[in-house]
Design an enzyme around this catalytic site. Structure first.
Site, PDB file in Angstrom:
ATOM      1  N   SER A   1       0.851  -1.191   0.000  1.00 21.53           N
ATOM      2  CA  SER A   1       0.000   0.000   0.000  1.00 21.53           C
ATOM      3  C   SER A   1       0.878   1.229   0.000  1.00 21.53           C
ATOM      4  CB  SER A   1      -0.906   0.011   1.235  1.00 21.53           C
ATOM      5  OG  SER A   1      -1.538   1.268   1.390  1.00 21.53           O
TER       6      SER A   1
ATOM      7  N   TYR B   1      -2.199  -0.817  10.438  1.00 21.62           N
ATOM      8  CA  TYR B   1      -2.041  -1.122   9.016  1.00 21.62           C
ATOM      9  C   TYR B   1      -0.792  -0.453   8.445  1.00 21.62           C
ATOM     10  CZ  TYR B   1      -3.443  -1.766   4.121  1.00 21.62           C
ATOM     11  OH  TYR B   1      -3.488  -2.127   2.794  1.00 21.62           O
TER      12      TYR B   1
END
Length: 302
Positions: free
Chosen positions: A175, A188
């Site tokens: 990501s 995350y």
């Protein structure tokens, strides 16, 4: 010896220039993509979201076999049937990649039932979606076990055989938050930053391993149920990516043995700006873009 070292030092800038020019030429005239028709692909988190679309894309490329790993049998079974209907052999296994023993056990089962894996796609991920002080300790651990350590276990399980065969590819669906974090997703962002470091080190370590490659994909916010409720301030200026687009671009990168893929291309500008702008300016960019508050409405799937 000193003359040889001096000569190497003088030639180094010329070699760098050659590599830059070579990369520029590849942008204009890309190399011929590799054929994936003989490959056996294993996709973690393959039952839904980007994982499901990756299975479809590899099937379109006539991969020989596709293996799906995940925690929810219903989703895995549905995706497996879809891939079979496309004419590709497909198998699924229930596996939590955050569980080391389970990964090794299911990896052995895959080798015995299906054969050698030549493309491993580490796609499985979870997000807790809270600040540090609001986060449950077990949820924080789960993010690290699945998003980071899971890649250690899957890669250790399948990479040795790839090196023996001199044919393999490790793919990581990461990501852009691994390079530019946001509040409200500390679990995350941290796990993805660790994952990026893992892939960077692994990619360098594979330079002397013929036939074995690595690809790290860094997409912007993708419209899947995992990040449902997350809101970008200017959706027309910064539109969410479609999971099928991320999947298609990922498979294209694999075919080109591309080491790093940022999606969309404008994310390169973010990396450059973060390298040169002062902290105060970066903070203002976060405020302007809505990064500070984008997770306030988060209600995604963990």
């Amino acid at each position: 010896m000193e003359c040889r070292a001096l000569g190497s030092l003088l030639l180094f800038p010329l070699h760098m220039l050659y590599l830059v020019l070579k990369a520029a030429v590849r942008l204009v005239r890309p190399p011929r993509p590799r054929d994936l028709s003989g490959e056996t692909v294993l996709i973690t988190g393959g039952g839904r979201g980007i994982g499901r679309h990756l299975a479809h894309e590899f099937a379109k490329q006539r991969a020989k076999k596709i293996i799906l790993w995940g925690r929810t049998e219903k989703c895995l079974k549905e995706t497996c049937e879809e891939v079979k209907m496309m004419g590709t052999e497909c198998h699924y296994f229930i596996c939590d990649v955050g569980n080391r023993e389970e990964v090794y056990r299911q990896a052995k089962a895959v080798r015995e039932k299906v054969g050698d894996v030549t493309i491993l796609v580490n796609n499985a991920a979870v997000v807790h979606g809270k600040s540090l002080m609001d986060s449950d300790d077990d949820a924080l651990l789960k993010s690290q076990h699945v998003n980071t350590l899971g890649q250690f276990w899957t890669t250790k399980a399948f990479l040795p055989r790839m090196m023996e065969l001199q044919n393999g590819h490790i793919v990581c669906l990461n990501s852009i938050l691994s390079l530019s974090s946001i509040p409200g997703a500390i679990d995350y962002c941290t796990s993805k930053a660790s994952s990026f470091a893992f892939m960077e080190s692994l990619t360098l370590g594979l330079l002397d391993c013929p036939g074995v490659h690595a690809t790290t994909v860094l997409p912007f916010h993708t419209s899947t149920e995992m990040f449902q409720g997350m809101k970008v301030r200017f959706p027309n200026l910064f539109p969410s990516l479609k999971p099928e687009t991320v999947a298609r671009k990922t498979v294209e990168a694999v075919k080109l043995n591309q080491a790093i893929l940022l999606l969309p291309w404008t994310m390169h500008l973010l990396v450059i700006l973060k390298s040169i702008l002062p902290t105060a300016a970066l903070e203002e960019i976060h405020r302007f873009s809505g990064s500070y508050t984008c997770m306030n409405t988060f209600k995604g799937r963990t």
